[in-house]
Structures are given as structure tokens and as C-alpha cells.
Scaffold this motif. Structure first.
Motif, mmCIF file in Angstrom:
data_model
loop_
_atom_site.group_PDB
_atom_site.id
_atom_site.type_symbol
_atom_site.label_atom_id
_atom_site.label_comp_id
_atom_site.label_asym_id
_atom_site.label_seq_id
_atom_site.Cartn_x
_atom_site.Cartn_y
_atom_site.Cartn_z
ATOM 1 N N GLN A 95 -48.209 -7.292 -28.644
ATOM 2 C CA GLN A 95 -47.721 -5.954 -29.001
ATOM 3 C C GLN A 95 -46.745 -5.436 -27.943
ATOM 4 O O GLN A 95 -45.791 -4.719 -28.267
ATOM 5 N N SER A 130 -53.632 -8.014 -35.806
ATOM 6 C CA SER A 130 -52.979 -8.014 -34.494
ATOM 7 C C SER A 130 -52.118 -6.776 -34.276
ATOM 8 O O SER A 130 -51.709 -6.494 -33.149
ATOM 9 N N GLN A 131 -51.845 -6.026 -35.356
ATOM 10 C CA GLN A 131 -51.029 -4.824 -35.227
ATOM 11 C C GLN A 131 -51.872 -3.548 -35.178
ATOM 12 O O GLN A 131 -51.336 -2.442 -35.239
#
Length: 390
Positions: free
Chosen positions: A105, A229-230
Motif C-alpha cells: 500500500q 490487500s486494499q
């Protein structure tokens, strides 16, 4: 509290004020007329801000930002506040919440935002959930290796020029007893969503009288899938994340309100000194001079409240009440100051030929976004009553 600025802070103020005067203010009329900042102009201003070292001044030096403390950053916001949001936002201050990014990120969202390569917008408000964030209905349901998002956000500032959105959505309910009036307590989670993700549509919202060229948009999510993952931070901890990083945003509103009020006072004082009626400058009449005295007194009080809160933030002692008082007083003082300015300018104060009517219109929104004046008063009242068990 030491009221004297350091040499570095004075240099920061001079640098930002000169940048605003030479690179931003000359374009105000064009932006006002077109209700947008032309893409070529926006790119040129961003490049100049990067070259001047003004970009991402709120981010730590180790991330490539300016590394300014809260007081210095408040001074930057104050100077940027002398012009409209459509122009000052080009000297970007990425959302502090991006510092919560982990792993990839950081490379995909945080660092590009600091470098000026990508731009964020923040999506919390909904048609049925404005000040009451816990009443939001946009949902993110876990499905396999990611989340499927459905719902609508509105009043999302500059989403039409952003690359990704920091989204807050409901991911379940707390395991605790529901309240009769509000039902189960919702668990809110933050996500990083690219604006070109399938299922996400961005549309321009209704025209606003304040800050033309700085558009508010509507985001519609229909089966919009984002990978796990976001997710930003832990699931269900979005409200805490919001409170941790976004509380200082009220200081930004207070500081920009102070900066704009200072410019309005300067213009109004000059008008009162140069405009003559009945053989003398109108500022010599009490009907004009006394409002000027009230304007400068309120401005100085607003600035002191704002800088005091910033100083306390630097020392780890700022409370929600401190930020609320600064935002409440500065935004409402700006409203009173711009209204008095219109009165002193008379009929010319309402004409598009002069910027006073624009400042008057722009001032109105400051009492609404980042928490309405009523919300700020609620925070202040609660801080007084809770220690007494009420």
C-alpha cells in the motif's frame, strides 16, 4: 506558549504567501468564471509547488514530505487559505490517514501521493448519513479473497480529479447490545479504492455556491470488488482510524478560515481608507470604523485559538474540544467578517467585479464541512458535562 515565530516559521510564511500571491491569486477570476481549473494550469501549479518544496508539507521527511510540525503546518494552511480551495488544493497535502498504509500500500498509494503522482479523496458522507457517521449504509461484504462494495457516497470533494478514494464502509455489527434508537453498532472499515475500479462510478454533484472549481461529487458502488490487500488498517477499526488521523482536519478548516479572513480584512481596510463620502474616508465614520474594529478583534481571537490548538497538538495535549473550539470560532468569525465586509463595500460588495462577494459565498461552507458548527458545539458541551457524570 511562545507567541514568537521561529526564523524557519517566518521563512515558511513568507514563502507560502509569496507563492499564493504570484502563482494562485492571479487565476482566481478565471476559475470562478469557468468553475474549474484547466488541466494544463493545474499541472503547472503542481509542478511549481513541487519545485518550491511546498508539496506534501504535512508528511514526514522520511516519506519525502516536508516534515512540518503542527504549528508550522497550520501557518501553511493559513497562508493557503487566502485563496480558493480549487487553487490551494493544488499545493497538495495528502490525507494524513495514508500514513496507516502497510506493505505494498505504501508503494501504490502513500509514496505516489507524497510525490504528487497520485491524488486521493476521502469518502465518508452519505445522503442519509452526514454528521452521524455510524449511520452509513455503504457496505463492504467479505467474499473469498476480497470485499464487494455496494452503496453511495456524496459531497465527496475533488473526486473528479482524484486517482483513488479512501473509503469508509460498513463491514458488520459490533457484538454488543443494540440501542433502542440506533440499533446495532456498526463496524466501519477503511479501504483504498482506485477510481477506475469496475463497479465504481464518479459523477459531478450539484453546483455549489462556495468555492467554484472545487467540485463535490457522488460515488456509486455497485458490486465493486476490491482485494483484501486494499483494506486500510484492521477490519472494523475504521472509526478509530478516522478519529486518530482526521481530528487535525478541523485545524485545517480553522487555519484556512483565518487566512481568508485576513485577506478580507486587508481589502476592506484599504477600501475604508480610500473610499470617500461627505468629504472624508468612510473609515472615519463610526458606522464603518467600529465594524472594522470588531473584524480585527475576532480575527486575532480566531488565530490565537487555532495556533493554541496546533501548539497543543505538537505537545501531545490537544483534545477534541481544542480542535472543535478552533474550527467553530474561526469558521463563524469568517462568516461574520465577510458579511461586515459586504456591508462596508455597500453595493459594490455584491458585484462580481470585486472579490468580496466571492469570499462571502465561500465562507458559508466552512461552518458545514468537517463537522458542522452544531457538531463542534456538541463536542465542546460533552467535554464539559462528562467529567460531571452527565
Amino acid at each position: 506558549m511562545d507567541f514568537n515565530l521561529t526564523d524557519e516559521q517566518r521563512m515558511i510564511v513568507d514563502t507560502v504567501r509569496a507563492f499564493v500571491a504570484t502563482e494562485l491569486e492571479p487565476h482566481e477570476d478565471e476559475v470562478e468564471r469557468r468553475d474549474e481549473v484547466p488541466a494544463e494550469l493545474a499541472g503547472r501549479i503542481r509542478r511549481k509547488a513541487l519545485d518550491a518544496g511546498l508539496y506534501a508539507a504535512n508528511m514526514p521527511e522520511e516519506l519525502g514530505g516536508g516534515g512540518l510540525d503542527a504549528t508550522s503546518m497550520t501557518l501553511v494552511e493559513r497562508e493557503l487559505g487566502r485563496t480558493s480551495y480549487a487553487l490551494q488544493m493544488l499545493v497538495a497535502r495528502p490525507s494524513n490517514i495514508l500514513q496507516s498504509c502497510k506493505g505494498e500500500q505504501r508503494e501504490r498509494y502513500l509514496l505516489p501521493a507524497v510525490r504528487g503522482e497520485r491524488h486521493d479523496c476521502l469518502a465518508m458522507t452519505e445522503p442519509g448519513a452526514g454528521s452521524d457517521v455510524r449511520m452509513m449504509t455503504t457496505r463492504a461484504d467479505f467474499d473469498g479473497d476480497g470485499y464487494v462494495i455496494n452503496g453511495t457516497k456524496h459531497f465527496i470533494s475533488h473526486a473528479d480529479t482524484a486517482d483513488f478514494v479512501i473509503l469508509f464502509a460498513v463491514t458488520g455489527v459490533e457484538e454488543q447490545e443494540a440501542t433502542p434508537s440506533r440499533g446495532p453498532r456498526k463496524r466501519i472499515t477503511a479501504f483504498l479504492v482506485d477510481l477506475d475500479t469496475p463497479g465504481l462510478t464518479v459523477s459531478r454533484g450539484s453546483a455549489c455556491v462556495s468555492h467554484r472549481g472545487y467540485h463535490q461529487c457522488e460515488l456509486s458502488f455497485v458490486d465493486c470488488r476490491v482485494p483484501a490487500s486494499q483494506r486500510l488498517g484492521e477490519e472494523g477499526r475504521g472509526f478509530e482510524l478516522m478519529s486518530e488521523w482526521l481530528g487535525a482536519s478541523r485545524l485545517s478548516v480553522a487555519a484556512t478560515s483565518v487566512g481568508r479572513a485576513r485577506r478580507v480584512l486587508e481589502l476592506t481596510t484599504r477600501w475604508a481608507a480610500e473610499r470617500t463620502q461627505f468629504g472624508q474616508p468612510i473609515g472615519r465614520f463610526q458606522g464603518v470604523g467600529f465594524p472594522l474594529a470588531d473584524m480585527v478583534t475576532e480575527l486575532e481571537a480566531a488565530e490565537l485559538l487555532t495556533l493554541r490548538a496546533a501548539w497543543k497538538l505538537d505537545h501531545g495535549t490537544m483534545t477534541d474540544r481544542d480542535a472543535a473550539m478552533a474550527k467553530l470560532y474561526a469558521s463563524e468569525a469568517l462568516g461574520r467578517i465577510t458579511d461586515r465586509a459586504v456591508q462596508i463595500f455597500g453595493g459594490m460588495g455584491l458585484m462580481a467585479e470585486l472579490p468580496i462577494e466571492r469570499f462571502w459565498r465561500d465562507a458559508r461552507v466552512e461552518r458545514i464541512w468537517d463537522g458542522t458548527s452544531e457538531i463542534q458545539r456538541h463536542i465542546i458541551t460533552r467535554s464539559l458535562l462528562r467529567p460531571l457524570g452527565s
